[in-house]
Design an enzyme around this catalytic site. Structure first.
Site, PDB file in Angstrom:
ATOM      1  N   HIS A  54       0.850  -1.193   0.000  1.00  0.00           N
ATOM      2  CA  HIS A  54       0.000   0.000   0.000  1.00  0.00           C
ATOM      3  C   HIS A  54       0.882   1.239   0.000  1.00  0.00           C
ATOM      4  O   HIS A  54       2.107   1.142   0.071  1.00  0.00           O
ATOM      5  CB  HIS A  54      -0.972  -0.012   1.178  1.00  0.00           C
ATOM      6  CG  HIS A  54      -0.344   0.043   2.534  1.00  0.00           C
ATOM      7  ND1 HIS A  54       0.430  -0.986   3.041  1.00  0.00           N
ATOM      8  CD2 HIS A  54      -0.363   1.000   3.509  1.00  0.00           C
ATOM      9  CE1 HIS A  54       0.839  -0.669   4.258  1.00  0.00           C
ATOM     10  NE2 HIS A  54       0.380   0.540   4.563  1.00  0.00           N
ATOM     11  N   HIS A  56       1.352   3.975   2.019  1.00  0.00           N
ATOM     12  CA  HIS A  56       1.821   4.747   3.162  1.00  0.00           C
ATOM     13  C   HIS A  56       3.338   4.914   3.139  1.00  0.00           C
ATOM     14  O   HIS A  56       4.069   4.007   2.737  1.00  0.00           O
ATOM     15  CB  HIS A  56       1.384   4.088   4.468  1.00  0.00           C
ATOM     16  CG  HIS A  56      -0.072   4.318   4.771  1.00  0.00           C
ATOM     17  ND1 HIS A  56      -0.751   3.619   5.740  1.00  0.00           N
ATOM     18  CD2 HIS A  56      -0.982   5.189   4.233  1.00  0.00           C
ATOM     19  CE1 HIS A  56      -2.008   4.026   5.784  1.00  0.00           C
ATOM     20  NE2 HIS A  56      -2.169   4.982   4.881  1.00  0.00           N
ATOM     21  N   ASP A  58       5.638   4.822   5.306  1.00  0.00           N
ATOM     22  CA  ASP A  58       6.483   3.859   6.018  1.00  0.00           C
ATOM     23  C   ASP A  58       6.529   2.504   5.315  1.00  0.00           C
ATOM     24  O   ASP A  58       7.060   1.534   5.871  1.00  0.00           O
ATOM     25  CB  ASP A  58       6.041   3.701   7.478  1.00  0.00           C
ATOM     26  CG  ASP A  58       4.595   3.256   7.634  1.00  0.00           C
ATOM     27  OD1 ASP A  58       3.829   3.333   6.652  1.00  0.00           O
ATOM     28  OD2 ASP A  58       4.217   2.842   8.744  1.00  0.00           O
ATOM     29  N   HIS A  59       6.014   2.453   4.088  1.00  0.00           N
ATOM     30  CA  HIS A  59       6.103   1.248   3.267  1.00  0.00           C
ATOM     31  C   HIS A  59       6.698   1.513   1.889  1.00  0.00           C
ATOM     32  O   HIS A  59       7.156   0.585   1.233  1.00  0.00           O
ATOM     33  CB  HIS A  59       4.724   0.594   3.123  1.00  0.00           C
ATOM     34  CG  HIS A  59       4.199   0.033   4.401  1.00  0.00           C
ATOM     35  ND1 HIS A  59       4.206  -1.308   4.689  1.00  0.00           N
ATOM     36  CD2 HIS A  59       3.687   0.647   5.499  1.00  0.00           C
ATOM     37  CE1 HIS A  59       3.710  -1.506   5.902  1.00  0.00           C
ATOM     38  NE2 HIS A  59       3.386  -0.330   6.412  1.00  0.00           N
ATOM     39  N   HIS A 113      -7.268  -1.393   5.948  1.00  0.00           N
ATOM     40  CA  HIS A 113      -6.283  -0.417   6.409  1.00  0.00           C
ATOM     41  C   HIS A 113      -6.259   0.765   5.455  1.00  0.00           C
ATOM     42  O   HIS A 113      -6.261   1.925   5.880  1.00  0.00           O
ATOM     43  CB  HIS A 113      -4.903  -1.091   6.485  1.00  0.00           C
ATOM     44  CG  HIS A 113      -3.809  -0.197   6.961  1.00  0.00           C
ATOM     45  ND1 HIS A 113      -3.780   0.348   8.218  1.00  0.00           N
ATOM     46  CD2 HIS A 113      -2.685   0.253   6.333  1.00  0.00           C
ATOM     47  CE1 HIS A 113      -2.689   1.095   8.354  1.00  0.00           C
ATOM     48  NE2 HIS A 113      -2.019   1.055   7.222  1.00  0.00           N
ATOM     49  N   ASP A 137      -0.010  -4.116   6.311  1.00  0.00           N
ATOM     50  CA  ASP A 137      -0.643  -3.682   7.559  1.00  0.00           C
ATOM     51  C   ASP A 137      -2.067  -4.221   7.708  1.00  0.00           C
ATOM     52  O   ASP A 137      -2.881  -3.650   8.429  1.00  0.00           O
ATOM     53  CB  ASP A 137      -0.680  -2.148   7.623  1.00  0.00           C
ATOM     54  CG  ASP A 137       0.681  -1.545   7.925  1.00  0.00           C
ATOM     55  OD1 ASP A 137       1.640  -2.308   8.150  1.00  0.00           O
ATOM     56  OD2 ASP A 137       0.788  -0.304   7.930  1.00  0.00           O
ATOM     57  N   HIS A 175       4.839  -4.745  10.889  1.00  0.00           N
ATOM     58  CA  HIS A 175       5.195  -3.981  12.088  1.00  0.00           C
ATOM     59  C   HIS A 175       5.319  -4.922  13.281  1.00  0.00           C
ATOM     60  O   HIS A 175       4.720  -6.001  13.300  1.00  0.00           O
ATOM     61  CB  HIS A 175       4.133  -2.923  12.411  1.00  0.00           C
ATOM     62  CG  HIS A 175       4.088  -1.786  11.456  1.00  0.00           C
ATOM     63  ND1 HIS A 175       4.877  -0.674  11.571  1.00  0.00           N
ATOM     64  CD2 HIS A 175       3.331  -1.583  10.345  1.00  0.00           C
ATOM     65  CE1 HIS A 175       4.610   0.174  10.591  1.00  0.00           C
ATOM     66  NE2 HIS A 175       3.671  -0.362   9.825  1.00  0.00           N
TER      67      HIS A 175
END
Length: 223
Positions: A54, A56, A58-59, A113, A137, A175
């Site tokens: 996805h 985001h 942090d990915h 998510h 996530d 995570h």
């Protein structure tokens, strides 16, 4: 296919897939470039693919930096994430298949998510081997991802889809939320004996991330 689990940021994991025979690698959800580049150097491997679950930051935060070093790498992501994943070239739908090395993954559409979230399930080549699920996530140990764009109904459907995978599936979560998830689970289901046992097991182990975000324990590779 070897899987290397690389710590990133304060509680993330990046997954690097390695084909030692061809000396190539793919990375799943690269939050940071440095851990990936260090691992590639240690392995003597060339990055050929980036698989994103996805959009985001942090990915996908390292997509651009990795493409600068490996301009021929192909960036994959969900079709609904068009325009949101840096460098995306391949737009995947439910049921599509992608390959790396000697393994092939089925793409699963798992919104909740985010509205566009996908997962990659690499089925085993032989009945006595494990499959590998990279679920971003959507699913964590002891919990699921927070709903940002999707609905509870979508998340339940997505989790049901993942639950239907074979029992011989390794789940690679993005995570490290295990202890916190179990603490919350016990706050709403405190009499659950399985949860109690799992909490004791996890609590007794060294935690993978220190309070300052640095990594100090945990497995990094699975063959």
């Amino acid at each position: 296919m070897q899987v290397h689990r690389l710590p990133a940021l304060s509680d993330n994991y990046i997954f690097l897939l390695h084909d030692p025979e061809r000396r190539i690698a793919a990375v799943i959800d690269p939050a940071e470039a440095i851990p990936v580049l260090h691992c590639l150097k240690e392995l003597g491997a060339t990055l050929v693919a980036i698989f994103n679950t996805h959009h985001h930051a942090d990915h996908v935060g390292a997509n651009t930096a990795l493409l600068q070093r490996f301009p021929d790498a192909v960036v994959y992501g969900g079709a609904e994430d068009r325009g949101r994943i840096p460098g995306q070239q391949v737009f995947l739908h439910e049921g599509d298949r992608v390959s790396f090395g000697d393994r092939t993954a089925e793409v699963l559409f798992v919104p909740g998510h985010t509205r566009a979230h996908i997962a990659y399930y690499f089925s085993p080549n032989h009945p006595d081997e494990m499959g590998d699920l990279f679920c971003g996530d959507t699913l964590f140990a002891g919990g699921c991802g927070r709903l940002f764009e999707g609905t509870p109904t979508q998340m339940v459907s997505s989790l049901s889809k993942l639950r239907a995978l074979p029992d011989t599936t390794r789940v690679w979560c993005a995570h490290e939320y295990t202890l916190k998830n179990l603490e919350f689970a016990l706050s709403v289901d405190g009499n659950n004996a399985d949860l109690q046992q799992r909490f004791v097991e996890v609590k007794s182990r060294p935690q993978p991330f220190r309070s300052n975000g640095s990594f100090y324990a945990g497995d990094r590779k699975a063959n």
